[in-house]
Write a protein that holds these residues in place. Structure first.
Motif, PDB file in Angstrom:
ATOM      1  N   VAL A 185       0.828  -1.208   0.000  1.00  0.00           N
ATOM      2  CA  VAL A 185       0.000   0.000   0.000  1.00  0.00           C
ATOM      3  C   VAL A 185       0.862   1.257   0.000  1.00  0.00           C
ATOM      4  CG1 VAL A 185      -1.631   1.366   1.340  1.00  0.00           C
ATOM      5  CG2 VAL A 185      -2.037  -1.070   1.006  1.00  0.00           C
ATOM      6  N   ALA A 186       1.794   1.365   0.937  1.00  0.00           N
ATOM      7  CA  ALA A 186       2.616   2.578   1.000  1.00  0.00           C
ATOM      8  C   ALA A 186       3.542   2.720  -0.211  1.00  0.00           C
ATOM      9  CB  ALA A 186       3.415   2.607   2.302  1.00  0.00           C
ATOM     10  N   PRO A 187       4.289   1.664  -0.618  1.00  0.00           N
ATOM     11  CA  PRO A 187       5.137   1.823  -1.803  1.00  0.00           C
ATOM     12  C   PRO A 187       4.364   2.196  -3.065  1.00  0.00           C
ATOM     13  CG  PRO A 187       5.823  -0.098  -0.555  1.00  0.00           C
ATOM     14  CD  PRO A 187       4.537   0.376   0.056  1.00  0.00           C
ATOM     15  N   SER A 188       3.214   1.557  -3.305  1.00  0.00           N
ATOM     16  CA  SER A 188       2.450   1.867  -4.516  1.00  0.00           C
ATOM     17  C   SER A 188       1.864   3.272  -4.446  1.00  0.00           C
ATOM     18  CB  SER A 188       1.342   0.833  -4.729  1.00  0.00           C
ATOM     19  OG  SER A 188       0.432   0.817  -3.642  1.00  0.00           O
ATOM     20  N   HIS A 189       1.450   3.699  -3.249  1.00  0.00           N
ATOM     21  CA  HIS A 189       0.941   5.052  -3.034  1.00  0.00           C
ATOM     22  C   HIS A 189       2.003   6.081  -3.437  1.00  0.00           C
ATOM     23  CE1 HIS A 189      -1.381   7.969  -0.273  1.00  0.00           C
ATOM     24  NE2 HIS A 189      -0.330   8.652  -0.700  1.00  0.00           N
ATOM     25  N   GLU A 190       3.215   5.904  -2.946  1.00  0.00           N
ATOM     26  CA  GLU A 190       4.261   6.883  -3.218  1.00  0.00           C
ATOM     27  C   GLU A 190       4.754   6.824  -4.661  1.00  0.00           C
ATOM     28  OE1 GLU A 190       4.604   9.186  -1.191  1.00  0.00           O
ATOM     29  OE2 GLU A 190       3.451   8.169   0.374  1.00  0.00           O
ATOM     30  N   ILE A 191       4.804   5.644  -5.228  1.00  0.00           N
ATOM     31  CA  ILE A 191       5.215   5.516  -6.632  1.00  0.00           C
ATOM     32  C   ILE A 191       4.229   6.245  -7.538  1.00  0.00           C
ATOM     33  CG2 ILE A 191       5.397   3.891  -8.568  1.00  0.00           C
ATOM     34  CD1 ILE A 191       7.882   3.932  -6.860  1.00  0.00           C
ATOM     35  N   SER A 192       2.930   6.062  -7.319  1.00  0.00           N
ATOM     36  CA  SER A 192       1.936   6.717  -8.175  1.00  0.00           C
ATOM     37  C   SER A 192       2.005   8.231  -8.014  1.00  0.00           C
ATOM     38  CB  SER A 192       0.527   6.202  -7.861  1.00  0.00           C
ATOM     39  OG  SER A 192       0.149   6.504  -6.531  1.00  0.00           O
ATOM     40  N   GLU A 193       2.258   8.695  -6.793  1.00  0.00           N
ATOM     41  CA  GLU A 193       2.354  10.144  -6.587  1.00  0.00           C
ATOM     42  C   GLU A 193       3.640  10.694  -7.202  1.00  0.00           C
ATOM     43  OE1 GLU A 193      -0.432  10.847  -2.720  1.00  0.00           O
ATOM     44  OE2 GLU A 193       1.723  10.884  -2.411  1.00  0.00           O
ATOM     45  N   TRP A 194       4.722   9.930  -7.119  1.00  0.00           N
ATOM     46  CA  TRP A 194       5.973  10.349  -7.748  1.00  0.00           C
ATOM     47  C   TRP A 194       5.801  10.507  -9.246  1.00  0.00           C
ATOM     48  CZ3 TRP A 194       8.846   7.738 -11.441  1.00  0.00           C
ATOM     49  CH2 TRP A 194      10.101   8.282 -11.738  1.00  0.00           C
ATOM     50  N   PHE A 195       5.094   9.593  -9.885  1.00  0.00           N
ATOM     51  CA  PHE A 195       4.851   9.680 -11.320  1.00  0.00           C
ATOM     52  C   PHE A 195       4.139  10.977 -11.677  1.00  0.00           C
ATOM     53  CE2 PHE A 195       5.665   5.102 -12.095  1.00  0.00           C
ATOM     54  CZ  PHE A 195       6.234   5.181 -13.356  1.00  0.00           C
ATOM     55  N   ASN A 196       3.183  11.379 -10.862  1.00  0.00           N
ATOM     56  CA  ASN A 196       2.360  12.543 -11.176  1.00  0.00           C
ATOM     57  C   ASN A 196       2.976  13.865 -10.745  1.00  0.00           C
ATOM     58  OD1 ASN A 196      -0.636  11.820 -12.173  1.00  0.00           O
ATOM     59  ND2 ASN A 196       0.127  10.166 -10.868  1.00  0.00           N
ATOM     60  N   ASP A 197       3.809  13.839  -9.719  1.00  0.00           N
ATOM     61  CA  ASP A 197       4.351  15.089  -9.195  1.00  0.00           C
ATOM     62  C   ASP A 197       5.724  14.848  -8.570  1.00  0.00           C
ATOM     63  OD1 ASP A 197       4.593  17.695  -8.388  1.00  0.00           O
ATOM     64  OD2 ASP A 197       3.147  17.555  -6.742  1.00  0.00           O
ATOM     65  N   PRO A 198       6.717  14.507  -9.380  1.00  0.00           N
ATOM     66  CA  PRO A 198       8.020  14.091  -8.841  1.00  0.00           C
ATOM     67  C   PRO A 198       8.719  15.157  -8.013  1.00  0.00           C
ATOM     68  CG  PRO A 198       8.137  14.443 -11.216  1.00  0.00           C
ATOM     69  CD  PRO A 198       6.694  14.460 -10.853  1.00  0.00           C
ATOM     70  N   TYR A 199       8.527  16.426  -8.359  1.00  0.00           N
ATOM     71  CA  TYR A 199       9.227  17.499  -7.646  1.00  0.00           C
ATOM     72  C   TYR A 199       8.335  18.199  -6.620  1.00  0.00           C
ATOM     73  CZ  TYR A 199      12.664  16.706 -11.281  1.00  0.00           C
ATOM     74  OH  TYR A 199      13.576  16.113 -12.118  1.00  0.00           O
ATOM     75  N   VAL A 200       7.127  17.690  -6.427  1.00  0.00           N
ATOM     76  CA  VAL A 200       6.156  18.241  -5.478  1.00  0.00           C
ATOM     77  C   VAL A 200       5.930  19.725  -5.761  1.00  0.00           C
ATOM     78  CG1 VAL A 200       5.405  18.106  -3.073  1.00  0.00           C
ATOM     79  CG2 VAL A 200       7.265  16.670  -3.828  1.00  0.00           C
ATOM     80  N   THR A 201       5.773  20.028  -7.042  1.00  0.00           N
ATOM     81  CA  THR A 201       5.536  21.414  -7.462  1.00  0.00           C
ATOM     82  C   THR A 201       4.287  21.535  -8.325  1.00  0.00           C
ATOM     83  OG1 THR A 201       6.986  21.060  -9.379  1.00  0.00           O
ATOM     84  CG2 THR A 201       7.983  22.020  -7.406  1.00  0.00           C
ATOM     85  N   ASN A 202       3.567  20.435  -8.489  1.00  0.00           N
ATOM     86  CA  ASN A 202       2.408  20.418  -9.376  1.00  0.00           C
ATOM     87  C   ASN A 202       1.173  20.892  -8.599  1.00  0.00           C
ATOM     88  OD1 ASN A 202       0.669  19.951 -11.505  1.00  0.00           O
ATOM     89  ND2 ASN A 202       1.523  17.943 -11.978  1.00  0.00           N
ATOM     90  N   ILE A 203       0.870  22.176  -8.693  1.00  0.00           N
ATOM     91  CA  ILE A 203      -0.233  22.776  -7.952  1.00  0.00           C
ATOM     92  C   ILE A 203      -1.515  22.673  -8.770  1.00  0.00           C
ATOM     93  CG2 ILE A 203      -1.067  24.858  -6.807  1.00  0.00           C
ATOM     94  CD1 ILE A 203       1.429  23.537  -5.569  1.00  0.00           C
ATOM     95  N   VAL A 204      -2.580  22.258  -8.110  1.00  0.00           N
ATOM     96  CA  VAL A 204      -3.873  22.065  -8.763  1.00  0.00           C
ATOM     97  C   VAL A 204      -4.953  22.803  -7.975  1.00  0.00           C
ATOM     98  CG1 VAL A 204      -3.183  19.809  -9.667  1.00  0.00           C
ATOM     99  CG2 VAL A 204      -4.294  19.954  -7.434  1.00  0.00           C
ATOM    100  N   PRO A 205      -6.168  22.915  -8.529  1.00  0.00           N
ATOM    101  CA  PRO A 205      -7.262  23.516  -7.755  1.00  0.00           C
ATOM    102  C   PRO A 205      -7.446  22.760  -6.436  1.00  0.00           C
ATOM    103  CG  PRO A 205      -7.890  23.321 -10.045  1.00  0.00           C
ATOM    104  CD  PRO A 205      -6.590  22.589  -9.903  1.00  0.00           C
ATOM    105  N   LYS A 206      -7.760  23.481  -5.373  1.00  0.00           N
ATOM    106  CA  LYS A 206      -7.893  22.871  -4.063  1.00  0.00           C
ATOM    107  C   LYS A 206      -8.955  21.775  -4.070  1.00  0.00           C
ATOM    108  CE  LYS A 206      -6.143  26.648  -1.238  1.00  0.00           C
ATOM    109  NZ  LYS A 206      -6.409  27.556  -0.101  1.00  0.00           N
ATOM    110  N   TRP A 207      -8.646  20.681  -3.384  1.00  0.00           N
ATOM    111  CA  TRP A 207      -9.539  19.528  -3.361  1.00  0.00           C
ATOM    112  C   TRP A 207      -9.674  18.992  -1.935  1.00  0.00           C
ATOM    113  CZ3 TRP A 207      -7.231  15.267  -1.276  1.00  0.00           C
ATOM    114  CH2 TRP A 207      -5.829  15.222  -1.311  1.00  0.00           C
ATOM    115  N   THR A 208     -10.762  18.312  -1.703  1.00  0.00           N
ATOM    116  CA  THR A 208     -10.979  17.566  -0.470  1.00  0.00           C
ATOM    117  C   THR A 208     -11.562  16.212  -0.850  1.00  0.00           C
ATOM    118  OG1 THR A 208     -13.218  18.431  -0.162  1.00  0.00           O
ATOM    119  CG2 THR A 208     -11.412  19.636   0.908  1.00  0.00           C
ATOM    120  N   SER A 209     -11.478  15.249   0.054  1.00  0.00           N
ATOM    121  CA  SER A 209     -12.052  13.932  -0.218  1.00  0.00           C
ATOM    122  C   SER A 209     -12.596  13.336   1.069  1.00  0.00           C
ATOM    123  CB  SER A 209     -10.986  12.997  -0.799  1.00  0.00           C
ATOM    124  OG  SER A 209     -11.453  11.660  -0.834  1.00  0.00           O
ATOM    125  N   PRO A 210     -13.826  12.810   1.030  1.00  0.00           N
ATOM    126  CA  PRO A 210     -14.372  12.156   2.222  1.00  0.00           C
ATOM    127  C   PRO A 210     -13.594  10.897   2.596  1.00  0.00           C
ATOM    128  CG  PRO A 210     -15.762  11.750   0.306  1.00  0.00           C
ATOM    129  CD  PRO A 210     -14.773  12.787  -0.092  1.00  0.00           C
TER     130      PRO A 210
END
Length: 237
Positions: A185-210
Motif C-alpha cells: 500500500v505505502a510503496p504503490s501510493h508513493e510511486i503513483s504520486e511520484w509519477f504525477n508530481d516528482p518534484y512536489v511542485t504540481n499545484i492544482v485547484p484545491k480539493w478535499t475527499s471524504p
C-alpha cells in the motif's frame, strides 16, 4: 516520461532500492525484505484496464487515455538495483518503540529527522534515477507521537549535479494496522504520486475527499491521498 499528447515512445527510469535497518536507542530494530517489492507489479507486468504493464505506467496510461489508448506510450520503472542494507541509528529524541492497537511493536520516527537523513542520501544518486528507501514496520510522526502516523512520502532535493527526486515507504505487516495499510500500500501510493508530481511542485485547484479527510483542503497533486487506506489486489502477468 514524454508528453503523451505528442509522443508514443517508451521511457524507462532507473530505480535503486535502499533497504534500511532502523535501530532505536532502546535496541529495538526493524529491517525489510525487498523481494516482495522487486517481484511486485511496481516493477513487473500485471493486468490493468489500461493494459498489461507496471502499476505506475498503468496509472499514467489511464490518466491520459485520450492519447495513450491507441499508442504504445509507456513510462516505466527499470529493473531495480537493490542497494546493500543501510543502517540508521535513531537517537532517543527522534524515535521510540510503539505498540499498535493490535499489539504489534513498530518503530516510530520523527519525520523531520528521517527526512534530513534521506535528503542527504537522495542527492547522492544520479538525477535521472529514483532512489526508493524502504523500511519495515516503521511509522513516522510529525514532531510528536500524537501526530502519527505517516507510512511514506516523496520529495526532491537540489544539488550541484541537478534536481534529485526520492521516495520513502514502509512495508507494514497486515496485523499492524490492518490489511488496507499493509503490504504494498505505502510503496504503490508513493510511486503513483511520484509519477504525477516528482518534484512536489504540481499545484492544482484545491480539493478535499471524504475518503482522505486527514489531508484537509489541499492544492498539491497527490493522487494517492484521496484514497488513502483503500487497498486493492493486482494479479501479476
Amino acid at each position: 516520461g514524454t508528453n503523451p499528447a505528442t509522443s508514443s515512445t517508451k521511457t524507462t527510469t532507473p530505480v535503486t532500492i535502499i533497504p534500511i535497518k532502523i535501530v532505536l536507542s532502546n535496541g529495538f530494530y526493524t529491517y525489510p525484505n525487498t523481494a516482495p517489492i522487486t517481484s511486485s507489479a511496481l516493477f513487473n507486468p500485471a493486468h490493468f484496464a489500461s493494459g498489461t504493464t507496471q502499476y505506475g505506467d498503468a496509472m499514467q496510461r489511464a490518466e491520459f487515455w485520450k492519447y495513450t489508448s491507441a499508442t504504445n506510450y509507456h513510462s516505466l520503472l527499470g529493473t531495480p538495483v537493490v542497494h546493500p542494507q543501510a543502517v540508521i541509528n535513531v537517537p532517543a529524541s527522534d524515535g521510540q518503540e510503539l505498540t499498535t492497537k493490535s499489539g504489534v511493536k513498530v518503530a516510530g520516527i520523527n519525520m523531520s529527522y528521517l527526512d534530513s537523513v534521506l535528503r542527504s542520501a537522495g542527492a547522492t544518486y544520479p538525477a535521472n534515477t529514483l532512489p526508493l528507501f524502504i523500511t519495515y514496520d516503521t511509522v513516522l510522526y510529525k514532531g510528536t507521537v500524537s501526530s502519527c502516523c505517516v507510512y511514506g512520502y516523496h520529495s526532491a532535493v537540489s544539488s550541484s549535479s541537478g534536481n534529485h527526486t526520492y521516495a520513502y515507504a514502509s512495508w507494514e505487516v497486515s496485523a499492524a494496522f490492518g490489511a488496507n495499510w499493509s503490504d504494498l500500500v505505502a510503496p504503490s501510493h508513493e510511486i503513483s504520486e511520484w509519477f504525477n508530481d516528482p518534484y512536489v511542485t504540481n499545484i492544482v485547484p484545491k480539493w478535499t475527499s471524504p475518503l482522505g479527510k486527514q489531508y484537509g483542503c489541499s492544492s498539491v497533486l497527490e493522487v494517492g491521498d484521496p484514497v488513502a487506506g483503500h487497498a486493492f489486489t493486482v494479479t501479476n502477468n
